[in-house]
Structures are given as structure tokens and as C-alpha cells.
Design a protein around this motif. Structure first.
Motif, PDB file in Angstrom:
ATOM      1  N   LEU A  94       0.831  -1.212   0.000  1.00 20.51           N
ATOM      2  CA  LEU A  94       0.000   0.000   0.000  1.00 20.51           C
ATOM      3  C   LEU A  94       0.863   1.258   0.000  1.00 20.51           C
ATOM      4  O   LEU A  94       0.533   2.244  -0.674  1.00 20.51           O
ATOM      5  N   VAL A  95       1.952   1.240   0.742  1.00 23.20           N
ATOM      6  CA  VAL A  95       2.849   2.403   0.776  1.00 23.20           C
ATOM      7  C   VAL A  95       3.380   2.700  -0.627  1.00 23.20           C
ATOM      8  O   VAL A  95       3.379   3.855  -1.082  1.00 23.20           O
ATOM      9  N   ASP A  96       3.826   1.660  -1.332  1.00 24.60           N
ATOM     10  CA  ASP A  96       4.356   1.854  -2.685  1.00 24.60           C
ATOM     11  C   ASP A  96       3.280   2.337  -3.645  1.00 24.60           C
ATOM     12  O   ASP A  96       3.506   3.234  -4.468  1.00 24.60           O
ATOM     13  N   ALA A  97       2.079   1.722  -3.557  1.00 25.10           N
ATOM     14  CA  ALA A  97       0.991   2.105  -4.456  1.00 25.10           C
ATOM     15  C   ALA A  97       0.530   3.535  -4.183  1.00 25.10           C
ATOM     16  O   ALA A  97       0.211   4.292  -5.112  1.00 25.10           O
ATOM     17  N   ALA A  98       0.503   3.927  -2.908  1.00 24.81           N
ATOM     18  CA  ALA A  98       0.091   5.293  -2.559  1.00 24.81           C
ATOM     19  C   ALA A  98       1.101   6.307  -3.070  1.00 24.81           C
ATOM     20  O   ALA A  98       0.731   7.378  -3.576  1.00 24.81           O
ATOM     21  N   ARG A  99       2.389   5.976  -2.952  1.00 24.35           N
ATOM     22  CA  ARG A  99       3.424   6.886  -3.439  1.00 24.35           C
ATOM     23  C   ARG A  99       3.248   7.151  -4.926  1.00 24.35           C
ATOM     24  O   ARG A  99       3.465   8.267  -5.402  1.00 24.35           O
ATOM     25  N   GLY A 100       2.833   6.117  -5.663  1.00 28.38           N
ATOM     26  CA  GLY A 100       2.593   6.293  -7.089  1.00 28.38           C
ATOM     27  C   GLY A 100       1.448   7.234  -7.398  1.00 28.38           C
ATOM     28  O   GLY A 100       1.346   7.749  -8.512  1.00 28.38           O
ATOM     29  N   ARG A 101       0.586   7.456  -6.425  1.00 24.35           N
ATOM     30  CA  ARG A 101      -0.542   8.386  -6.593  1.00 24.35           C
ATOM     31  C   ARG A 101      -0.278   9.729  -5.915  1.00 24.35           C
ATOM     32  O   ARG A 101      -1.190  10.544  -5.767  1.00 24.35           O
ATOM     33  N   GLY A 102       0.949   9.928  -5.459  1.00 20.94           N
ATOM     34  CA  GLY A 102       1.282  11.191  -4.804  1.00 20.94           C
ATOM     35  C   GLY A 102       0.783  11.288  -3.380  1.00 20.94           C
ATOM     36  O   GLY A 102       0.653  12.387  -2.833  1.00 20.94           O
ATOM     37  N   LEU A 103       0.516  10.148  -2.737  1.00 23.18           N
ATOM     38  CA  LEU A 103       0.004  10.132  -1.374  1.00 23.18           C
ATOM     39  C   LEU A 103       1.041   9.528  -0.435  1.00 23.18           C
ATOM     40  O   LEU A 103       1.856   8.704  -0.834  1.00 23.18           O
ATOM     41  N   THR A 104       0.988   9.951   0.813  1.00 19.47           N
ATOM     42  CA  THR A 104       1.859   9.405   1.848  1.00 19.47           C
ATOM     43  C   THR A 104       1.000   8.701   2.880  1.00 19.47           C
ATOM     44  O   THR A 104       0.013   9.264   3.359  1.00 19.47           O
ATOM     45  N   LEU A 105       1.370   7.463   3.240  1.00 20.50           N
ATOM     46  CA  LEU A 105       0.610   6.690   4.216  1.00 20.50           C
ATOM     47  C   LEU A 105       1.196   6.853   5.613  1.00 20.50           C
ATOM     48  O   LEU A 105       2.408   6.768   5.805  1.00 20.50           O
ATOM     49  N   LEU A 106       0.329   7.090   6.576  1.00 21.29           N
ATOM     50  CA  LEU A 106       0.687   7.090   7.992  1.00 21.29           C
ATOM     51  C   LEU A 106       0.099   5.821   8.596  1.00 21.29           C
ATOM     52  O   LEU A 106      -1.109   5.611   8.541  1.00 21.29           O
ATOM     53  N   VAL A 107       0.939   4.970   9.162  1.00 21.50           N
ATOM     54  CA  VAL A 107       0.494   3.657   9.632  1.00 21.50           C
ATOM     55  C   VAL A 107       0.184   3.701  11.124  1.00 21.50           C
ATOM     56  O   VAL A 107       0.998   4.165  11.930  1.00 21.50           O
ATOM     57  N   GLU A 108      -0.984   3.203  11.483  1.00 19.01           N
ATOM     58  CA  GLU A 108      -1.415   3.098  12.875  1.00 19.01           C
ATOM     59  C   GLU A 108      -1.685   1.636  13.183  1.00 19.01           C
ATOM     60  O   GLU A 108      -2.408   0.957  12.449  1.00 19.01           O
ATOM     61  N   GLN A 109      -1.109   1.124  14.264  1.00 19.91           N
ATOM     62  CA  GLN A 109      -1.330  -0.261  14.680  1.00 19.91           C
ATOM     63  C   GLN A 109      -2.374  -0.290  15.787  1.00 19.91           C
ATOM     64  O   GLN A 109      -2.210   0.348  16.823  1.00 19.91           O
ATOM     65  N   THR A 110      -3.434  -1.063  15.598  1.00 20.94           N
ATOM     66  CA  THR A 110      -4.522  -1.121  16.581  1.00 20.94           C
ATOM     67  C   THR A 110      -4.433  -2.320  17.511  1.00 20.94           C
ATOM     68  O   THR A 110      -5.118  -2.350  18.533  1.00 20.94           O
TER      69      THR A 110
END
Length: 348
Positions: A94-110
Motif C-alpha cells: 500500500l505504501v508503494d501504491a500510494a506513493r505512485g498516486r502522490g500520497l503518503t501513508l501514515l500507519v497506525e497499529q490497533t
């Protein structure tokens, strides 16, 4: 005579709009117009200001500018456990795919904890993000339906039917059916499912669907369902797989195949079978779910139902991007199916 103390050097502060404006002899508004690429700036003035921006190494506050424009470019990804091979691989994809769309992922562990999942659903600690990709485990669907946070969300996994939000789900009924069908095709007849929940507790959707697929394959083969072959586990971990398999084979030494709820449970099952002196697959065949990387390197290598994490990532981001672009239609459902990867643990 002691030497005078050397004065401490102040930490240089970042260059500001005011610094650039003073150096260029223009107003702060003019510098701001150049930074934000406003059209009503004379070309010669634009070049002059850009020269001072480069000379002074001015770096605009991107987050502040994006907030003024109504976007941060940030998406929250909330997962139960990023140390799990499956969720870790999904997060990386998901991080790689989001980067391709110009987005940055912030990961939260529940950690699958109800209170932490509630925090995510209500917008904390994922405020100041444009969207949310969420894999809940314990949050009641009714609570998600009633959330007040308006951040666009996509739910990933078997959870969320009736939630009213976009979902990327896994057809775990078909997955369970495919797993047991393969074990039947290689001649096994006493097939256990290791990964059920304790009797008397409601099965989470992922468990209920895999058990339904298991039972559907047995019905098709005209085999009687035996509830004693559903081995409950507290969690889907290697340790629980080891302990559950040991208890199962002690009570039911006639078991000739194990359908493990996921690959971690299957790895624990392989270890238990070795400790019990049983051969895989000659005595007991083992099949897992997720096809994590370790499945290719276990001993024996593990047959598994593979889930396409790249497809899941693209589907999730496509649904979320549509919402961010203004789509306000009804919730949508996209389904990922698994495919069987045969390896040594079932004779491949």
C-alpha cells in the motif's frame, strides 16, 4: 588567566517568507504569490524572487499550503499488527501504491483492540489526513455506521458488511471451499480446521466465512461434518497453531489433513507435527492461507491460498481516490479471490 568562554552558536532558524521579501525588496504577499504560483506576477519579478528563494534556501511549508488548499496528501492506514507477515506485506504494498498516486501513508497499529479501533473510526489519532484505509477486527459494525468523522474511508478484509462505506473484501467462503477441495482431491478425508473460535462466542466474519467454505466443500463431497474437527485458537499465531495442533492430534489421531486459518497457524502446525513424530504430507497434509514469503522457505514448503496484495492495494486506493475527487455515490464493494499455490506440505 583562564580563556574566555567561547560563545555558543545559535541553531540557525529556517528561512521565512519575510526573510526572502526583505532580501528581494518586495512584499511578503509578492513572495507568497510566487511560491504558490499565482498567475498575476510579472515574469521579471517572478524570476527575481525565485533567485532569492534559491539563494536563501527557503523551503515552503508544504503541509500548511496543502491545508489551505483543503488537502494534506496524507492517508491513514490502520492495521491490527504490522509485525504480522500478511499485514506487513500488505502495508508495504500500500505504501508503494500510494506513493505512485502522490500520497503518503501514515500507519497506525490497533492490535485488534476495541478501544483503539474506536479511536481510529472516530478520527483520532488519524486527524489531518485526507482518507483512511482500515482493517478492523473487533469494532461492531453498528458503531462504524454511526461514526461522525466525515473522513472518506475504505475497509479492507471480511469485516464491514452493512457499514455503509466502501469495502475491499476477501471471498473467504470460496477460499475455505478451495482449500478443503484441494485436500479432498489428494485423498484426505479427516480434515481439521485449525483456527476456529471457542464455542459459545460469535465467530468474526473471517472465521465464519472460512468455516462455511470448509463445510460447503464437505457437503459437496457427501462427507459428514464433524464439529470436533474445528480446533479453536485464541489467536492466529505460530504459538497458537502449535498448541492447537498438539491438542487436536492428541484427541483425534485420525486427522489426515489440516486446513490452517492462516500461514502463521500452519507454521505452528508443521512444528507440532514434527514434535509428534508425524510426517508431512505422508501422515498429515497441511494447507495455509495468505501465501506469505516464508511459505516458500519452510520445511516442508507450505501449500497456501494466495491473496493478491497488489490488487487489494490498487482497489483500496482507487475507491479512496474516487471519494477524494468528489464521488458521493453509494458505498461500493470490490472482492478479491484467492488462488491455490501447491507446495510440498500437500505433496506438490
Amino acid at each position: 588567566m583562564p580563556s574566555p568562554p567561547v560563545p555558543s552558536r545559535a541553531t540557525p532558524r529556517p528561512t521565512t517568507l519575510r526573510d526572502v521579501a526583505e532580501a528581494a525588496g518586495v512584499s511578503i504577499k509578492t513572495v507568497s504569490n510566487v511560491v504558490n504560483d499565482h498567475p498575476h506576477v510579472r515574469p521579471e519579478m517572478r524570476e527575481k524572487v525565485k533567485a532569492f528563494i534559491a539563494q536563501l534556501d527557503y523551503r515552503p511549508n508544504g503541509i500548511g499550503r496543502q491545508l489551505r488548499q483543503g488537502r494534506t496528501g496524507l492517508v491513514a492506514l490502520a492495521l491490527p499488527d504490522v509485525t504480522s507477515p500478511y499485514y506487513g506485506e500488505l502495508a508495504s504494498t500500500l505504501v508503494d501504491a500510494a506513493r505512485g498516486r502522490g500520497l503518503t501513508l501514515l500507519v497506525e497499529q490497533t492490535d485488534g483492540d476495541l478501544d483503539r479501533e474506536r479511536e481510529v473510526a472516530t478520527g483520532f489519532p488519524v486527524r489531518l489526513v485526507d482518507g483512511l484505509i482500515f482493517a478492523p477486527q473487533t469494532l461492531p459494525v453498528e458503531e462504524f455506521q454511526q461514526r461522525r468523522d466525515t473522513t472518506p474511508a475504505v475497509l479492507v478484509g471480511e469485516y464491514g458488511e452493512g457499514s455503509g462505506v466502501d469495502r475491499v473484501t476477501i471471498d473467504s467462503v470460496d477460499l475455505g471451499d478451495s482449500a478443503v477441495r484441494h485436500l479432498l482431491e489428494i485423498g484426505r478425508r479427516t480434515i481439521a480446521f485449525v483456527g476456529d473460535k471457542d464455542p459459545g462466542t460469535s465467530r468474526p466474519p473471517v472465521v465464519a466465512q472460512r468455516v462455511e467454505g470448509y463445510r460447503r466443500a464437505l457437503r459437496r463431497a457427501r462427507l459428514t461434518f464433524d464439529p470436533e474437527l474445528l480446533q479453536p485458537l485464541a489467536e492466529w499465531t505460530r504459538q497458537d497453531g502449535f498448541l492447537g495442533t498438539t491438542a487436536l492430534l492428541t484427541a483425534r489421531p485420525d486427522v489426515d489433513a489440516i486446513f490452517a486459518a492462516n500461514d502463521l497457524v500452519a507454521f505452528g502446525a508443521l512444528h507440532a507435527l514434527r514434535r509428534l513424530g508425524l510426517r508431512v504430507p505422508q501422515d498429515v497434509a497441511v494447507l495455509g492461507v495468505d501465501d506469505v514469503e516464508q511459505a516458500q522457505y519452510s520445511a516442508p514448503t507450505l501449500t497456501s491460498i494466495a491473496l493478491d496484495r497488489s490488487e487489494m492495494a490498487e482497489m483500496s486506493l482507487r475507491l479512496l481516490s474516487d471519494r477524494l475527487a468528489g464521488f458521493d455515490g453509494p458505498e461500493r464493494l470490490l472482492t478479491v479471490t484467492g488462488h491455490l499455490v501447491v507446495r510440498e506440505s500437500t505433496g506438490g
